[in-house]
Design a protein around this motif. Structure first.
Motif, PDB file in Angstrom:
ATOM      1  N   LYS A   7     -29.572  21.833 -48.055  1.00 22.84           N
ATOM      2  CA  LYS A   7     -30.266  21.092 -46.987  1.00 22.84           C
ATOM      3  C   LYS A   7     -30.735  22.064 -45.891  1.00 22.84           C
ATOM      4  O   LYS A   7     -31.871  21.961 -45.406  1.00 22.84           O
ATOM      5  CB  LYS A   7     -29.320  20.060 -46.360  1.00 22.84           C
ATOM      6  N   PHE A   8     -29.893  23.038 -45.533  1.00 27.27           N
ATOM      7  CA  PHE A   8     -30.268  23.967 -44.453  1.00 27.27           C
ATOM      8  C   PHE A   8     -31.500  24.780 -44.848  1.00 27.27           C
ATOM      9  O   PHE A   8     -32.466  24.895 -44.079  1.00 27.27           O
ATOM     10  CB  PHE A   8     -29.121  24.918 -44.106  1.00 27.27           C
ATOM     11  N   PRO A  36     -39.365  22.162 -41.982  1.00 28.03           N
ATOM     12  CA  PRO A  36     -38.700  21.550 -40.820  1.00 28.03           C
ATOM     13  C   PRO A  36     -39.274  20.152 -40.565  1.00 28.03           C
ATOM     14  O   PRO A  36     -40.468  19.933 -40.705  1.00 28.03           O
ATOM     15  CB  PRO A  36     -39.012  22.501 -39.676  1.00 28.03           C
ATOM     16  N   ASN A  37     -38.407  19.206 -40.249  1.00 27.85           N
ATOM     17  CA  ASN A  37     -38.889  17.825 -39.995  1.00 27.85           C
ATOM     18  C   ASN A  37     -38.881  17.488 -38.498  1.00 27.85           C
ATOM     19  O   ASN A  37     -38.946  16.337 -38.106  1.00 27.85           O
ATOM     20  CB  ASN A  37     -37.979  16.835 -40.753  1.00 27.85           C
ATOM     21  N   ASP A  38     -38.798  18.561 -37.655  1.00 29.13           N
ATOM     22  CA  ASP A  38     -38.793  18.290 -36.196  1.00 29.13           C
ATOM     23  C   ASP A  38     -40.022  18.895 -35.523  1.00 29.13           C
ATOM     24  O   ASP A  38     -40.029  19.152 -34.318  1.00 29.13           O
ATOM     25  CB  ASP A  38     -37.508  18.877 -35.575  1.00 29.13           C
ATOM     26  N   LEU A  46     -24.282  20.414 -40.639  1.00 30.98           N
ATOM     27  CA  LEU A  46     -24.520  19.892 -42.000  1.00 30.98           C
ATOM     28  C   LEU A  46     -23.207  19.813 -42.777  1.00 30.98           C
ATOM     29  O   LEU A  46     -22.947  18.836 -43.491  1.00 30.98           O
ATOM     30  CB  LEU A  46     -25.533  20.788 -42.724  1.00 30.98           C
ATOM     31  N   GLU A  72     -26.509  24.602 -36.582  1.00 39.42           N
ATOM     32  CA  GLU A  72     -27.174  23.643 -37.502  1.00 39.42           C
ATOM     33  C   GLU A  72     -26.429  23.568 -38.839  1.00 39.42           C
ATOM     34  O   GLU A  72     -26.179  22.485 -39.378  1.00 39.42           O
ATOM     35  CB  GLU A  72     -28.612  24.094 -37.755  1.00 39.42           C
ATOM     36  N   GLU A 125     -33.705  24.055 -47.072  1.00 37.71           N
ATOM     37  CA  GLU A 125     -34.845  23.121 -47.148  1.00 37.71           C
ATOM     38  C   GLU A 125     -35.438  22.943 -45.750  1.00 37.71           C
ATOM     39  O   GLU A 125     -36.652  22.999 -45.554  1.00 37.71           O
ATOM     40  CB  GLU A 125     -34.347  21.766 -47.693  1.00 37.71           C
ATOM     41  N   LYS A 126     -34.561  22.777 -44.738  1.00 40.66           N
ATOM     42  CA  LYS A 126     -35.028  22.587 -43.345  1.00 40.66           C
ATOM     43  C   LYS A 126     -35.744  23.846 -42.839  1.00 40.66           C
ATOM     44  O   LYS A 126     -36.699  23.771 -42.079  1.00 40.66           O
ATOM     45  CB  LYS A 126     -33.836  22.294 -42.425  1.00 40.66           C
ATOM     46  N   CYS A 127     -35.270  25.011 -43.264  1.00 39.41           N
ATOM     47  CA  CYS A 127     -35.933  26.267 -42.845  1.00 39.41           C
ATOM     48  C   CYS A 127     -37.368  26.288 -43.364  1.00 39.41           C
ATOM     49  O   CYS A 127     -38.291  26.690 -42.668  1.00 39.41           O
ATOM     50  CB  CYS A 127     -35.168  27.466 -43.398  1.00 39.41           C
TER      51      CYS A 127
END
Ligand code: FBP
Length: 369
Positions: free
Chosen positions: A228-229, A236-238, A362, A358, A231-233
């Motif tokens: 998940k981390f 990013p969904n923010d 998680l 972060e 993937e966010k890198c």
């Protein structure tokens, strides 16, 4: 800017002068630490020279032996290990040495002993030696009360008990980064003087970074929070920009870049290596010590359960009434680990404070799930 005057800078802050200044803050100190460090610096200069001329001096390639990790030793691995062991013993300031290249800890003979234990990886990033990519030496230093009675247990202690840690990177320049527990400083070897000169005073890692560093080749074996981390890198969904991936495959080089530019370096556990790859004593601890001293942080994820002997160290406490391990220390700081073996491995996430927060979130979220 008068570059000529700058080039002929005369007030040279060498690493020896720097450490002597540090030491003068402790009137009771007898200079043992600076003598020990000068021998580590000597080893780094020797290895730097050997690495630079490796191709010419036929120091490329295998030594024909295998180390305790089951890895084929490179000629430079063996040479570097020999130089550091001899330099550390001849300093007369050490009692126990733990090297990545030696199966057993080296207990220094009583007549040559001193009060320091040194844990070290003489040449880290072996897979990059033959192609000339940056590699390095990593070291951590503990002080023990009674050198006369030096025992293995004296090094099997939490990383937070170290008195100093550092690494020397053999790259486009040779850079030694050191912490004695009050900040982190970087010194660059001036080949014309043969001296390490202070070039990176009081290194502070940015609170958040734009880079993530991991071997994505292991992605299929990762656990949920790691996947998940990363993937966010990438996505990013923010609304924040995606992070860039940088991975050299030499921990010293990847951590050096992370320290200066910010971001996060991770070598998580995965189905293939449930305790990760990197060794606690001479890779995880020294780099975590430096990272915390520079304002970053270091975390091990939740694999610690694997290593718990039921005595309840490392994050989980055995609740006899339930016969269950209860999460008591959710965010294990890497430096709180208590290794049980000198070549023990641990997952590691280290770097900019906010980025590691972060990852911790998680893992905590998955824990609660
Ligand atoms: P050694 O070369 O000292 O065994 O160190 C291990 C290491 O090379 C680290 O420097 C590096 O971060 C990691 O292994 C790379 O592993 P991988 O090739 O699995 O990504």
């Amino acid at each position: 800017m008068d570059h000529a005057a700058d080039a002929m800078h005369t007030d040279l802050m060498t690493i020896t002068r720097f450490v002597l200044n540090e030491q003068s803050k402790y009137p009771e100190s007898r200079g043992d630490f600076s003598i020990l460090l000068s021998h580590i610096v000597l080893g780094c200069k020797f290895v730097c020279a050997a690495v630079n001329k490796a191709g010419l001096a036929k120091l490329i390639g295998l030594a024909g032996e295998t180390n305790v990790q089951g890895e084929e030793q490179k000629k430079l691995d063996v040479l570097s290990n020999e130089v550091f062991v001899k330099a550390l013993v001849s300093s007369g300031r050490t009692c126990i040495l733990v090297s990545e290249e030696d199966e057993e800890a080296i207990i220094v003979e009583p007549s040559k002993r001193g009060k320091y234990c040194v844990v070290f990886d003489p040449l880290d990033g072996s897979s990059n030696i033959d192609c000339g990519v940056s590699i390095g030496t990593i070291f951590g230093i503990y002080m023990i009360k009674d050198a006369g009675a030096a025992r293995l247990e004296d090094v099997l202690q939490p990383g937070k008990n170290m008195v100093a840690a550092g690494y020397c990177m053999y790259g486009s320049s040779c850079t030694l980064v050191l912490s004695t527990g009050s900040g982190v400083n970087g010194f660059t070897l001036d080949p014309s003087l043969g001296e390490f000169i202070l070039t990176h005073p009081d290194i502070k890692i940015p609170k958040k970074g734009k880079i993530y560093s991991v071997n994505e080749g292991n992605a299929k074996n990762w656990d949920g929070p790691t996947a998940k981390f990363v993937e966010k890198c990438k996505f990013p969904n923010d609304g924040s920009p995606a992070k860039s991936l940088r991975y050299i495959g030499s921990m010293v080089a990847d951590v050096h870049r992370t320290l200066l530019y910010g971001g996060v370096f991770l070598y998580p556990a995965d189905k293939k290596s449930p305790n990760g790859k990197l060794r606690v004593l001479y890779e995880v601890f020294p780099m975590s010590f430096l990272m915390e001293q520079a304002g970053g942080q270091s975390f091990t994820g939740k694999e610690r359960l694997v290593l718990s002997t039921g005595s309840g160290v490392n994050g989980f406490t055995l609740d006899p009434s339930l016969g269950e391990f209860i999460l008591t220390h959710p965010d294990i700081k890497a430096l709180d680990l208590v290794p049980k073996k000198i070549h023990e491995r641990s997952p590691i996430f280290l770097g900019s404070y906010d980025d590691v927060e972060e990852i911790k979130a998680l893992y905590a979220a998955e824990e609660k799930a």
